[in-house]
Structures are given as structure tokens and as C-alpha cells.
Design a protein around this motif. Structure first.
Motif, PDB file in Angstrom:
ATOM      1  N   GLU A 142       0.840  -1.205   0.000  1.00 51.48           N
ATOM      2  CA  GLU A 142       0.000   0.000   0.000  1.00 51.48           C
ATOM      3  C   GLU A 142       0.871   1.250   0.000  1.00 51.48           C
ATOM      4  OE1 GLU A 142      -3.440  -2.278   2.629  1.00 51.48           O
ATOM      5  OE2 GLU A 142      -2.361  -0.573   3.476  1.00 51.48           O
ATOM      6  N   VAL A 143       2.101   1.124   0.499  1.00 50.72           N
ATOM      7  CA  VAL A 143       3.107   2.188   0.428  1.00 50.72           C
ATOM      8  C   VAL A 143       4.405   1.568  -0.050  1.00 50.72           C
ATOM      9  CG1 VAL A 143       2.042   3.595   2.241  1.00 50.72           C
ATOM     10  CG2 VAL A 143       3.787   1.893   2.854  1.00 50.72           C
ATOM     11  N   ASP A 144       5.287   2.408  -0.615  1.00 49.55           N
ATOM     12  CA  ASP A 144       6.573   1.915  -1.095  1.00 49.55           C
ATOM     13  C   ASP A 144       7.618   1.895   0.016  1.00 49.55           C
ATOM     14  OD1 ASP A 144       5.772   1.776  -3.936  1.00 49.55           O
ATOM     15  OD2 ASP A 144       5.581   3.945  -3.712  1.00 49.55           O
ATOM     16  N   THR A 145       7.502   2.812   0.944  1.00 49.91           N
ATOM     17  CA  THR A 145       8.416   2.900   2.076  1.00 49.91           C
ATOM     18  C   THR A 145       7.654   3.563   3.215  1.00 49.91           C
ATOM     19  OG1 THR A 145      10.621   3.658   2.776  1.00 49.91           O
ATOM     20  CG2 THR A 145       9.353   5.146   1.375  1.00 49.91           C
ATOM     21  N   ALA A 146       8.123   3.378   4.442  1.00 50.57           N
ATOM     22  CA  ALA A 146       7.383   3.928   5.581  1.00 50.57           C
ATOM     23  C   ALA A 146       8.334   4.352   6.681  1.00 50.57           C
ATOM     24  CB  ALA A 146       6.387   2.896   6.121  1.00 50.57           C
ATOM     25  N   VAL A 147       7.941   5.408   7.371  1.00 49.95           N
ATOM     26  CA  VAL A 147       8.643   5.865   8.565  1.00 49.95           C
ATOM     27  C   VAL A 147       7.878   5.332   9.767  1.00 49.95           C
ATOM     28  CG1 VAL A 147       9.359   7.865   9.916  1.00 49.95           C
ATOM     29  CG2 VAL A 147       9.490   7.937   7.417  1.00 49.95           C
ATOM     30  N   VAL A 148       8.529   4.489  10.556  1.00 53.30           N
ATOM     31  CA  VAL A 148       7.854   3.819  11.662  1.00 53.30           C
ATOM     32  C   VAL A 148       8.670   3.959  12.940  1.00 53.30           C
ATOM     33  CG1 VAL A 148       6.753   2.122  10.147  1.00 53.30           C
ATOM     34  CG2 VAL A 148       8.973   1.604  11.160  1.00 53.30           C
ATOM     35  N   LEU A 149       7.997   3.750  14.054  1.00 55.79           N
ATOM     36  CA  LEU A 149       8.679   3.725  15.343  1.00 55.79           C
ATOM     37  C   LEU A 149       9.502   2.446  15.469  1.00 55.79           C
ATOM     38  CD1 LEU A 149       5.812   4.994  17.673  1.00 55.79           C
ATOM     39  CD2 LEU A 149       8.084   6.039  17.518  1.00 55.79           C
TER      40      LEU A 149
END
Length: 299
Positions: A142-149
Motif C-alpha cells: 500500500e506504500v513503497d516505504t514507511a517511517v515507523v517507530l
């Protein structure tokens, strides 16, 4: 004897990893019967069974395990090479979907601005991902990359830039006894209920956001579990429990009836950029480089 085609190999790889015909079909957007058909065709061309089917599970035969071990890296290399050639032909263009949890902080927004300045032909789409499912949108593409905790321990995700080191705080209702304290220690958490996270997030990640024991091993009472930060802060405001949050998140979501008290004795909070190791593109690599440049400049 004809050689296996790409769809047959894709079906086998999906089935080998999902160990379920239905989930393999969902992954490739085809029916369960189509997966069975492609597998039968592949087994016919190879001349042996690759999968043992039972009423409860799917298991690879020894020959299937051998095929998987050799095919997975070779198939990934082919896909990666095609993507790289396509990206070179097009430049870093198209669309990059960037997921984030909570609020996209200044470093992320600055990285997006830098990326867009470097690659104006590539559009960016910012997508908020669920607090309770930090890795699902990446797995489901659903996304190509993600910023996560942090932490991130998913074997199929690439851990990119780790940044935004922040101290922790405890969100409590204004009428909670802790609200009058100047600072709290992690051992104080044994005297309050922590609001947890439910949903698809793995247990290690949920326990990092809402510890179940103090550093000295004292149990921390479990409060209600939520899916979003807003739900959690609403429960904090109602004095149903407390939440461990980093300072920027506390500032962003601050509300009059909630007090954020500095918390010592826990590891600092970090953000990380992640993407799926099988779906890496020139766009994800270029954005990772932009984020690294912004993070280095902030140090």
C-alpha cells in the motif's frame, strides 16, 4: 518438455512463502484455483511433486525446498534488474508512496522536499499508516516505504535510516497523581496502567511502546488497548491509563487535560525508514539517501 513460465514460478514462490493457497492467490490477485492450476502445470513440467497438500496445511517436498532455495534469490535478482533498467530508462520518476505513523516530523518533510527538488519528475504521496499496524501497509504494498517507530525486527523488511532520537515522556490525565511530578522513573510505571496497542502489530513492537515490566522486572498493569494515538490520548484524558510517548509526539498531540511528564530509565525513541526487500526500487533508494542527508545535517 516446455520450460516453466513466470506466472508458474510466481505462484510457487507465493505458495512456498504463504503456505496457503488462498493467501497465495490474494497475494498475486488471482483465485485459489488458479494457484492450483499453475502449480500443477509447474509440477508437470518438472516431473515431480513440489508441494504436499493436506486438509490443514501446505508443505514443500524436499524437491520443493530445493527449488525454493535456488529460485528465490535468482527470481529476486531478475525482478530487481528489470526494475533498475526500467528506472534508468525512466529516471527516478513515477510515484513514491511514503507512509508515516502519527505526524510526519520536520526531518521527514525536509527529506520529501529535498527528494522532490532532486527528482521533480517523481511525484510523492504521503500516507498515514495505522498506529496498530506499522508494517502491514509495506507488506501489502500500500506504500513503497514507511517511517515507523522502532524497533523493527521483520525479516522481509530493509531497515534503512534510523533517526530522530528523542527522550520519552508519560502522558497522564491532569488529575492523575503523576501530573504533579517534574520527572518520572521507569520504575514508577509499576504504579500506573499503560494503554497498549492492539491489532496486527507484532508483540515485540507493542511491548516496546507499552512495556509490560519495568527495567527491574516489576510488572506494569495493562490498561485498555487502542488502534490510534487519538484513541489512546482520549483514554488518557479520561484517566483510563497512561501512554509512553516521545516528546515531539507529546507536543504535537498536546491537549489541555493531558500532562506529559519526562520519563527516564527507558530507551530513547527512534524512527526508522523501512521498505520491503523484494520491492526495492530506485525511488526508495533515492528517498532513503535524501532522508540520510537531512538526518546527517540535523546532527
Amino acid at each position: 518438455m516446455s520450460s516453466p513460465d513466470t506466472r508458474e514460478l510466481e505462484a510457487f514462490l507465493a505458495l512456498a512463502e504463504e503456505r496457503h493457497f488462498g493467501r497465495a492467490g490474494e497475494r498475486l490477485y488471482v483465485s485459489q484455483s488458479r494457484i492450483s492450476q499453475l502449480l500443477r502445470s509447474l509440477e508437470s513440467k518438472i516431473g515431480a511433486r513440489l508441494v504436499e497438500r493436506t486438509s490443514r496445511r501446505v508443505r514443500l517436498t524436499p524437491l520443493g525446498e530445493q527449488l525454493l532455495a535456488g529460485l528465490r534469490p535468482a527470481f529476486d535478482a531478475i525482478v530487481e534488474t528489470i526494475d533498475e533498467v526500467r528506472d534508468v530508462a525512466r529516471g527516478v520518476g513515477g510515484l513514491l508512496r511514503i507512509g508515516f505513523q502519527g505526524a510526519a516530523n520536520d526531518q521527514v518533510m525536509n527529506a520529501i522536499a529535498l527528494f522532490q527538488n532532486r527528482y521533480p519528475e517523481c511525484a510523492t504521496e504521503i500516507v498515514e499508516i495505522p498506529f496498530s499496524d506499522p508494517f502491514g501497509p509495506v507488506h501489502r504494498r500500500e506504500v513503497d516505504t514507511a517511517v515507523v517507530l522502532m524497533p523493527v525486527r521483520e525479516s522481509d523488511l530493509v531497515l534503512g535510516q534510523v533517526f530522530s532520537k528523542q527522550p520519552q515522556s508519560l502522558a497522564v490525565a491532569a488529575r492523575h497523581p503523576f501530573a504533579k511530578r517534574d520527572v518520572l522513573d521507569a520504575e514508577d510505571l509499576a504504579a500506573c496502567s499503560l494503554i497498549g496497542v492492539h491489532g496486527a502489530a507484532p508483540a515485540y513492537w507493542r511491548h516496546a511502546q507499552a512495556p509490560v515490566v519495568t527495567p527491574q522486572g516489576r510488572p506494569i498493569p495493562a490498561g485498555p488497548a487502542v488502534s490510534t494515538l487519538q484513541e489512546g490520548l482520549a483514554l488518557v484524558q479520561a484517566d483510563r491509563g497512561a501512554m509512553v510517548l516521545c516528546h515531539p509526539t507529546a507536543d504535537y498531540y498536546g491537549r489541555r487535560a493531558v500532562v506529559f511528564v519526562p520519563l527516564t530509565g527507558l530507551q530513547d525513541s527512534f524512527l526508522a525508514l523501512v521498505w520491503h526487500r523484494h520491492h526495492e526500487t530506485a525511488r526508495t533508494r533515492a528517498f532513503s539517501q535524501a532522508l540520510a542527508a537531512v538526518a546527517d545535517a540535523a546532527e
